[in-house]
Design a protein around this motif. Structure first.
Motif, mmCIF file in Angstrom:
data_model
loop_
_atom_site.group_PDB
_atom_site.id
_atom_site.type_symbol
_atom_site.label_atom_id
_atom_site.label_comp_id
_atom_site.label_asym_id
_atom_site.label_seq_id
_atom_site.Cartn_x
_atom_site.Cartn_y
_atom_site.Cartn_z
ATOM 1 N N PRO A 19 0.834 -1.213 0.000
ATOM 2 C CA PRO A 19 0.000 0.000 0.000
ATOM 3 C C PRO A 19 0.863 1.255 0.000
ATOM 4 O O PRO A 19 1.866 1.324 0.722
ATOM 5 N N THR A 21 2.625 4.613 0.821
ATOM 6 C CA THR A 21 2.843 5.329 2.072
ATOM 7 C C THR A 21 2.870 6.842 1.862
ATOM 8 O O THR A 21 2.933 7.594 2.824
ATOM 9 N N LYS A 88 -6.751 8.606 -2.922
ATOM 10 C CA LYS A 88 -6.918 7.766 -1.730
ATOM 11 C C LYS A 88 -7.205 6.306 -2.066
ATOM 12 O O LYS A 88 -7.079 5.439 -1.184
ATOM 13 N N THR A 89 -7.599 6.018 -3.294
ATOM 14 C CA THR A 89 -7.929 4.642 -3.662
ATOM 15 C C THR A 89 -6.919 4.019 -4.624
ATOM 16 O O THR A 89 -6.954 2.807 -4.857
ATOM 17 N N ALA A 120 1.861 -6.518 2.111
ATOM 18 C CA ALA A 120 0.627 -6.750 2.857
ATOM 19 C C ALA A 120 -0.216 -7.807 2.148
ATOM 20 O O ALA A 120 -0.254 -7.864 0.920
ATOM 21 N N ALA A 131 -6.966 -5.477 6.157
ATOM 22 C CA ALA A 131 -7.271 -4.104 6.572
ATOM 23 C C ALA A 131 -7.036 -3.069 5.469
ATOM 24 O O ALA A 131 -7.922 -2.251 5.166
ATOM 25 N N ALA A 132 -5.841 -3.080 4.857
ATOM 26 C CA ALA A 132 -5.527 -2.061 3.850
ATOM 27 C C ALA A 132 -6.441 -2.180 2.635
ATOM 28 O O ALA A 132 -6.875 -1.175 2.067
ATOM 29 N N GLU A 135 -10.117 -0.996 3.470
ATOM 30 C CA GLU A 135 -10.290 0.465 3.513
ATOM 31 C C GLU A 135 -10.516 1.010 2.114
ATOM 32 O O GLU A 135 -11.407 1.842 1.893
ATOM 33 N N ARG A 136 -9.749 0.545 1.146
ATOM 34 C CA ARG A 136 -9.926 1.013 -0.229
ATOM 35 C C ARG A 136 -11.229 0.501 -0.831
ATOM 36 O O ARG A 136 -11.903 1.206 -1.576
#
Length: 255
Positions: A19, A21, A88-89, A120, A131-132, A135-136
């Motif tokens: 993901p 950073t 953000k995506t 990840a 999790a990562a 969120e997306r």
């Protein structure tokens, strides 16, 4: 997305990903995709335009004046007050297969890894998004219907023949080298028939039309950012010298 990887427990078996950073991936993207749900925030913080891609109109934030350089990104940070959803995506998106939307990752993004590295995981052992990824996925699901609405609204504006290129009075002071940026011809919009105007209202196209033109007041930010965030090889001025005590400008260097 020319080279997508459909994201599922089966297709991602044995794979991992890294993901982002920071937002360095957007540093070479002067045009950032937007949807109508972002109009209020985006139009107040960057100029907007519509561009034609593969014969379809797209709403974008104009974040640079030339190919290969995003003035809103410096040292991996987004300088503007509002960060678009696309940032953000990335590198995920929803693509349509038949009548369904599926989550996909851009294979050419450079974030893919193998399961034996330090990346990840895509999914947990029980097949749920990690999790990562979760969120997306949540953001993409929320954005998808707004993107569809935006596409229909832009198609309605195009059908009404109200798009017009950015005028020289805007492009020349910027030294704009980007091609294909369009706004709405206000005279043409005012001259449409009552039937067409009602169709534009029903398709939720009018807010986009108004926001496009109002956002052109933000082109001054491109000029100012060009002085502090020049392409590699040029020496930018200090931020304090450029912005001074201007209360109308607000940039976030910490988010």
């Amino acid at each position: 997305m020319p080279n997508p990887l459909i994201v599922s427990p089966k297709t991602c078996q044995g794979l991992s990903w890294f993901p982002p950073t920071d937002v360095a991936f957007a540093a070479r993207e002067p045009l950032i995709p937007l949807h109508a749900g972002e109009l209020a925030n985006a139009a107040a913080t960057m100029p907007l335009a519509v561009v034609q891609v593969d014969k379809r109109w797209r709403l974008v934030g104009v974040c640079g004046t030339a190919e290969g350089h995003n003035l809103f990104v410096r040292d991996g940070k987004w300088l503007g007050v509002y960060t678009p959803q696309w940032v953000k995506t990335w590198p995920m998106d929803i693509i349509e297969i038949g009548d369904k939307g599926v989550m996909a990752l851009d294979r050419d993004s450079g974030v893919l890894g193998s399961g034996d590295d330090s990346g990840a995981p895509f999914f947990t052992e029980d097949g749920q998004p990690a999790a990562a990824l979760a969120e997306r996925l949540a953001r993409l699901k929320a954005n998808f219907p707004k993107q569809r609405t935006t596409e229909k609204a832009l198609a309605a504006l195009a059908s009404a023949e109200v798009f017009t290129p950015w005028p020289d009075s805007v492009t020349q002071p910027l030294g704009l080298a980007l091609k294909g940026l369009h706004m709405v011809d206000e005279k043409a919009l005012a001259a449409v028939s009552d039937e067409t105007f009602l169709a534009l209202r029903r398709s939720q196209a009018l807010p986009i039309a108004y926001a496009l033109n109002l956002s052109l007041a933000q082109t001054h930010l491109l000029t100012r950012l060009a002085r502090v965030n020049a392409p590699v090889g040029e020496t930018p001025e200090s931020l304090d010298h450029v912005f001074g005590d201007d209360d109308e400008l607000s940039f976030d260097f910490d988010s």
